[in-house]
Every structure is written in C-alpha cells, then in structure tokens.
Design a protein around this motif. Structure first.
Motif, PDB file in Angstrom:
ATOM      1  N   THR A   1      -4.519  -2.459   9.350  1.00  0.00           N
ATOM      2  CA  THR A   1      -3.088  -2.398   9.666  1.00  0.00           C
ATOM      3  C   THR A   1      -2.847  -1.420  10.817  1.00  0.00           C
TER       4      THR A   1
ATOM      5  N   SER B   1      -4.897   1.205   2.716  1.00  0.00           N
ATOM      6  CA  SER B   1      -4.786  -0.109   3.355  1.00  0.00           C
ATOM      7  C   SER B   1      -5.783  -1.081   2.728  1.00  0.00           C
TER       8      SER B   1
ATOM      9  N   SER C   1       0.833  -1.207   0.000  1.00  0.00           N
ATOM     10  CA  SER C   1       0.000   0.000   0.000  1.00  0.00           C
ATOM     11  C   SER C   1       0.869   1.259   0.000  1.00  0.00           C
TER      12      SER C   1
ATOM     13  N   GLU D   1       8.931 -11.781  -1.048  1.00  0.00           N
ATOM     14  CA  GLU D   1       8.017 -12.356  -0.056  1.00  0.00           C
ATOM     15  C   GLU D   1       7.492 -13.740  -0.440  1.00  0.00           C
TER      16      GLU D   1
ATOM     17  N   SER E   1      -6.503  -4.124   3.859  1.00  0.00           N
ATOM     18  CA  SER E   1      -7.297  -4.743   4.924  1.00  0.00           C
ATOM     19  C   SER E   1      -8.107  -3.722   5.710  1.00  0.00           C
TER      20      SER E   1
HETATM   21  O1  M6R Z   1      -3.755  -4.289   4.504  1.00  0.00           O
HETATM   22  P1  M6R Z   1      -2.688  -3.304   4.181  1.00  0.00           P
HETATM   23  O2  M6R Z   1      -2.733  -2.820   2.801  1.00  0.00           O
HETATM   24  O3  M6R Z   1      -2.647  -2.158   5.156  1.00  0.00           O
HETATM   25  O4  M6R Z   1      -1.333  -4.121   4.358  1.00  0.00           O
HETATM   26  C1  M6R Z   1      -0.101  -3.491   4.238  1.00  0.00           C
HETATM   27  C2  M6R Z   1       1.003  -4.503   4.129  1.00  0.00           C
HETATM   28  O5  M6R Z   1       1.061  -5.304   5.271  1.00  0.00           O
HETATM   29  C3  M6R Z   1       0.848  -5.402   2.896  1.00  0.00           C
HETATM   30  O6  M6R Z   1       0.759  -4.662   1.731  1.00  0.00           O
HETATM   31  C4  M6R Z   1       2.056  -6.364   2.793  1.00  0.00           C
HETATM   32  O7  M6R Z   1       3.214  -5.659   2.509  1.00  0.00           O
HETATM   33  C5  M6R Z   1       1.803  -7.457   1.753  1.00  0.00           C
HETATM   34  N1  M6R Z   1       2.340  -8.691   2.213  1.00  0.00           N
HETATM   35  C6  M6R Z   1       2.436  -7.161   0.452  1.00  0.00           C
HETATM   36  O8  M6R Z   1       2.229  -8.167  -0.488  1.00  0.00           O
END
Ligand code: M6R
Length: 613
Positions: free
Chosen positions: A358, A353, A309, A493, A355
């Motif tokens: 975060t 985000s 993000s 990752e 989700s």
């Molecule tokens: O849910 P979010 O977009 O806030 O999450 C942010 C990061 O934890 C997320 O993008 C993470 O880097 C992923 N594993 C990337 O593929």
C-alpha cells in the motif's frame, strides 16, 4: 493495483497469460489485455471488463494457430487511474512504431511533460494513459538495444513503475523493471514467468526472485540477468515461495470471501502457533528484533495503516495501552508523512498492511525511518515491499487473501497485535501468571472463531431481514469501536449499502438525526466493560424506531432482550472478543451482499492492493 504477467518458455503463452491474469484479477478488473510474439510480429488483444471478456475477444479475433505457436507474451489487468476503463486505455500500450509493447503498474508522474515533448517530435497518442507515454519514450530511446532503451527511458521518468516490455525486434526476451511497484520472477524449468504478485506464478514454480527498486532484468526462457538502471549487474537470491497453488482457488466456496472467512480458524492457528511461550507467559516474536531493554524503554507506539489494516491498528491501540502499559496512537498512513510526525528513537512505529504494497503505508514507513523511529511491519505477503523495507516485524501467515474485502488478514493482524502487546506488557507490567492467562486467551482464538462460523446459516437468515435497507449504522465502545468501523466498511464495500461506524456515544451528537423507523443499527454489545452503556445507547436508537442487530455474548439474556436480532459470540477476554465479533460481522456482510446479488470478490471501483496515493 493492476496485475502484470509475462511469460517466456515452451507453453502456449496466451493460455498461460490468461490463467495468470485470472489469478491476479483481484488486483484490478476493469479492463485487460495481452500481447504475444507470433513469429516476428506482435499480436495484441484488449477488452474492457474482466479477463473472461479478454479471453473471448482473443479467441474471436485471433487465428487458432496463434494460441498454439506463441510462447512469449505479456499481459495486464487494469484498475483505471489515467482515463476510463476503455479498450483503448487498456494495456499493453505500443510505441510509435508498433514494435514495442509495454504493460505497467504504477504512475508516471511527469507523463504530461514527456508527452508534450514526444508530441513535438511527431509522436501520436491513442490513449489518455501515462503508460502509453512510457511506451513511446522507450521507442524514442531505442537505438537497437531494447534493454538500453528501457534504462534510458526509465532514467527520465518520475513516479512508480513495475513494467514488462516486449519488442518484435528482440523476440527471445522480455525486459522487466520495478520502482515502487512489485515484480516477482518465477524461475521454472525452461520457462520464466514475470508477475506483479506470486499468485500468478505458483502454478508454474516455487522458485522466485523478487526485484528491488531500480532493478531491471533481461528475462529469457533459460535465464534471468538482473542489473541496475546504470547497467551494473546485481545479485538477487532465488527464494522459495512456500505457497500452495490451491490457496489461490475457491475450493468449493461460491466466493473467495466466504472461503477466507471460513479459513480463519486455520489462518489464526498459523498466525499464533509457535509464538506463545506458555512457560514464561509471554510471546515469542523473533522478527521484532528488539531487546527486552528496548521494549521496556519504549516511549510510544505509533501504528499506521489504511482501511481494514487501520481498523486492526485501532484495536492494537487499546491492546498496547491496556496490556503493555505504553502510550499508543493510530495514524492514517495517508496523513503520516504530511503532518510532520513527532517520532524518535524510543518510538515504535508499526506499519500494518496485508499486501505490504500500500503506497500510503509504504510512504509512512519511509518517513518514520527518516525520523529515526524504530520501525516494524505486520504484513501478510512475504517478501512484500513494506516487509522488506522495514526489515523487521511479524508476518501474519494468513495465507493468500484474494477477496478484495479483507477478512482473515484483519483477524490475524489483531491476533499478532495482541501477541506484541503481551510481549511488551510482560516486560513492563505483567507477572508471569497474568501473562500466562492472556497467552491462553490468545491461544483460544481459533476455537472461538470456529464457534461463530458454526452459525453461518443462522446469520444468513438474519441477513435476509436487512437486504433492502440502503443505510445502516454500526456502534461500539472501547475495543469494539474499531470493530464497528470494520463492520461498516465490510458492509459498504461489498453490498453498497451506505454504512457508518460510530462510537456508540457519538450517535446522539448528530447521526441519530438520520434514524427513522426500521433503520438498522448493528450494536457491538458483548459482555465487556462498557456493555451497560452500549445497552443504554441501543435504547436511544430503539426509541427512534431503529431495528437493532446485536453482537452479544453467548447466553446474555439481558442483552438479547434489547435486540430485534442477535448473533452470539463466546465469552472471552474483552480484547480477544474483537476477533469472534468481527467474524460475525464479516458473515453478516457477506450474506447481505450475496442476497443483493453483488459481485462480492470484485466490488465496484475497488482493487486489492492500493499502490497509488
Ligand atoms: O494491503 P493493505 O492492508 O495495506 O490494504 C489496506 C486497505 O486498502 C484494505 O484494507 C482495504 O480497505 C480493503 N478493501 C478492506 O476490505
């Protein structure tokens, strides 16, 4: 991070719970456990590893009748914070009497002090977890009313929690509560399902209640009674999920990641549809809740986010400056509240985000609100904490993203940021015709992405050449620099290849020392301003023996000649080109990881939603 499921109703609770955990496994998958009411007794099964291991364990240890007669239970899949992922550290945890079982997401920050106090009263702990301390505290507070005991215990804890609690002495109810860690309650027909996210509920009902912070609910098969921690009733609306159960299935693909990569023409279509005004040459983003005057008066846009993000935010930074003529900067959400940020009422803070849960991004939102900034969010999960706390913003409409590696959320984030920049830019600098042209470029994104997806097989063949490398570099300039960062993140990752993203010009300031014969350098060399300089940087790498994989514009023979391998993306607007370019890198990473035999959807040490700092 972790996943919670609770069930009370007519069905076989162990089966429902295990199926629910499977759907939540992307949130954490290093150990799992469940507790069910078997008559007047609690039965607990736990196992290190995945939910499948828990299922095997329960079938091995429990009599078959327990599966058919238990109709109430709670369950958990864990991403370890306190103590390694062992059976003893897995949830549920029991209180001292063994009559109360608890599953918990979040962190009890004062658990050491609480544990010492309870130990001085004779409590004995089996695990290293903060959760077991809360279970014992609830037991200590229990004077015959579980609800009151949970309230009393939660008054004493500092930190975050989403919990579900079951007591052998009160078998017909589950108590659930939240502070900083989401809880959704599915209201079915003679059954109620509790979960940390809706994907565990969608197979049962579309009717859900989202708990707010400090809500506590007494849940039975027929009722949901919500109060605050002082026992004052509160009203929460029942919402429609609007989620299709099949969205949480692989749909014939080997992995959720591949499915989600291929879904992108649709998810982008959903993110864009109805949001472009091809008459006025602008975008319609009602959720932003801003007047034309407020947008015209903006002083600065500050974007906060983490991981993928954050990378989308970096593309947004270029878009806001280039298209909307407004100062923009991106800050890591984890740093934002600790650096005393200078933001005020004419600054727009955009929290990104997938989700919406975060922890660092949520903390940044709260800090920005404290400072009086204009705060909005770009979230994918409807009803998520960040979406609700910002109260305004734009949903991505990407559909559920199950793979831990984010793909379709990133491309939808970029598409929405481009539409926001168009909207702001139209009020500040664009003529109608210019706005119209950009709107058409954005409208074409799903088709551009579909053209990259057609090359899936070819990309898989190219990926085979890079499978045995242990290091890789990704380089780009301008808006392709964040794409290089995102490409490197995706590769590392899921494939565990050490990959670094750099601005193409930065390589010679140090990292070039690491290039040896055959080191892969993935170069974002699309035909956009700065391409010639990227081609120059590629020559510097080739001169040191690097193997170059280029992402180039279709038909660009000049660029193709500089590469060992290349993937073509269609010609388009330079900012729009970030989307098809990143899709090429998603497929490349996926195939490298697949060929290396990696666990693509559940990479080592990761979890989907990072709700701890
Ligand atoms: O849910 P979010 O977009 O806030 O999450 C942010 C990061 O934890 C997320 O993008 C993470 O880097 C992923 N594993 C990337 O593929």
């Amino acid at each position: 991070m972790c996943g919670i499921v609770g069930y009370i109703g007519k069905a076989q609770a162990p089966k429902v719970l295990i199926n629910g955990l499977r759907r939540l496994e992307y949130r954490g998958y290093d150990s799992a456990g469940l507790a069910v009411m078997d008559g007047n007794q609690l039965a607990v099964a736990k196992a290190p590893g995945k939910v499948a291991a828990l299922k095997d364990r329960a079938h091995a240890e429990w009599p078959e009748e327990r599966f058919s007669r238990a109709s109430t239970g709670i369950a958990h899949t864990r991403w370890a914070t306190h103590g390694p992922p062992t059976e003893v550290n897995a949830h549920p945890h029991l209180d001292q009497s063994g009559d109360i079982a608890l599953v918990h997401n979040g962190i009890i920050e004062n658990y050491r002090a609480l544990r010492a106090r309870l130990e001085s009263k004779g409590h004995q702990f089996l695990s290293e977890t903060d959760t077991e301390v809360l279970a014992h505290l609830i037991g200590e507070c229990n004077k015959g009313d579980l609800f009151q005991a949970v309230c009393d215990a939660l008054h004493q804890v500092e930190g975050t929690f989403g919990i579900a609690v079951l007591s052998a002495r009160e078998p017909g109810r589950i108590i659930t509560a939240r502070r900083g860690s989401p809880i959704v309650i599915g209201v079915g027909d003679g059954e109620t399902i509790i979960a940390s996210d809706a994907s565990a509920i969608v197979a049962h009902t579309q009717r859900v209640i989202y708990l707010d912070d400090n809500d506590i609910a007494i849940v039975t098969a027929e009722s949901v009674d919500i109060r605050d921690l002082n026992n004052v009733p509160v009203t929460r609306e029942i919402a429609e999920l609007g989620m299709d159960a099949s969205a949480a299935e692989k749909g014939g693909y080997d992995h959720f990641m591949l499915k989600e990569i291929h879904e992108q023409p649709d998810s982008l279509g959903n993110a864009i549809r109805g949001r472009l005004d091809l008459n006025l040459g602008t975008s319609v983003l009602a959720g932003m809740g801003t007047s034309a005057r407020e947008l015209a008066d903006l002083n600065r846009v500050v974007i906060v986010g983490c991981g993928t993000s954050l990378h989308a935010g970096l593309v947004g930074e270029y878009a806001f400056e280039d298209l909307a003529d407004v100062n923009a900067e991106v800050q890591q959400a984890a740093e934002f509240r600790y650096r005393n940020p200078i933001v005020g009422s004419r600054d727009l803070v955009v929290a990104i985000s997938q989700s919406g849960e975060t922890a660092d991004t949520l903390a940044a939102v709260r800090e920005a609100k404290q400072k009086g900034a204009f705060v909005m969010s770009l979230c994918n999960v409807v009803g998520s904490t960040i979406a609700r706390e910002t109260g305004r913003g734009v949903y991505l409409h990407a559909g559920p993203e199950i793979s831990v590696a984010s793909t379709k959320a990133f491309t939808c984030q970029v598409a929405v940021l481009l539409m926001m920049a168009l909207k702001i830019g139209r009020g500040r600098r664009f003529s109608r015709d210019e706005g119209l042209k950009l709107a058409r470029d954005i409208e074409a994104i799903p088709t551009l992405v579909a053209k990259v997806l057609e090359q899936d097989e070819r990309i898989a063949t190219i990926a085979a050449t890079y499978v045995n490398n242990e290091h890789a570099f990704f380089i780009g300039r301008g808006p392709m620099y964040p794409v290089a960062l995102e490409g490197a993140l995706k590769l590392k990752e899921i494939s565990y290849i050490h990959a670094e993203g750099y601005h193409a010009a930065e390589l010679k300031h140090g990292p070039i020392a690491l290039l040896v014969e055959g080191t892969p350098v993935v170069a974002l060399a699309c035909d956009i301003p700065g391409k010639d300089k990227v081609l120059g940087n590629i020559e510097e790498c080739r001169a040191r023996g690097a193997r170059i994989l280029g992402i180039i514009t279709e038909g660009d023979h000049e660029a193709a000649e500089c590469m060992d391998d290349f993937i073509e993306v269609p010609a388009c607007h330079p900012l729009v080109a970030t989307v098809p370019a990143v899709v090429a890198l998603q497929l490349f990473s996926y195939h490298v990881a697949r060929l290396r035999g990696c666990e693509i959807d559940q990479p080592r040490n990761l979890a989907k939603s990072v709700t701890v700092e």
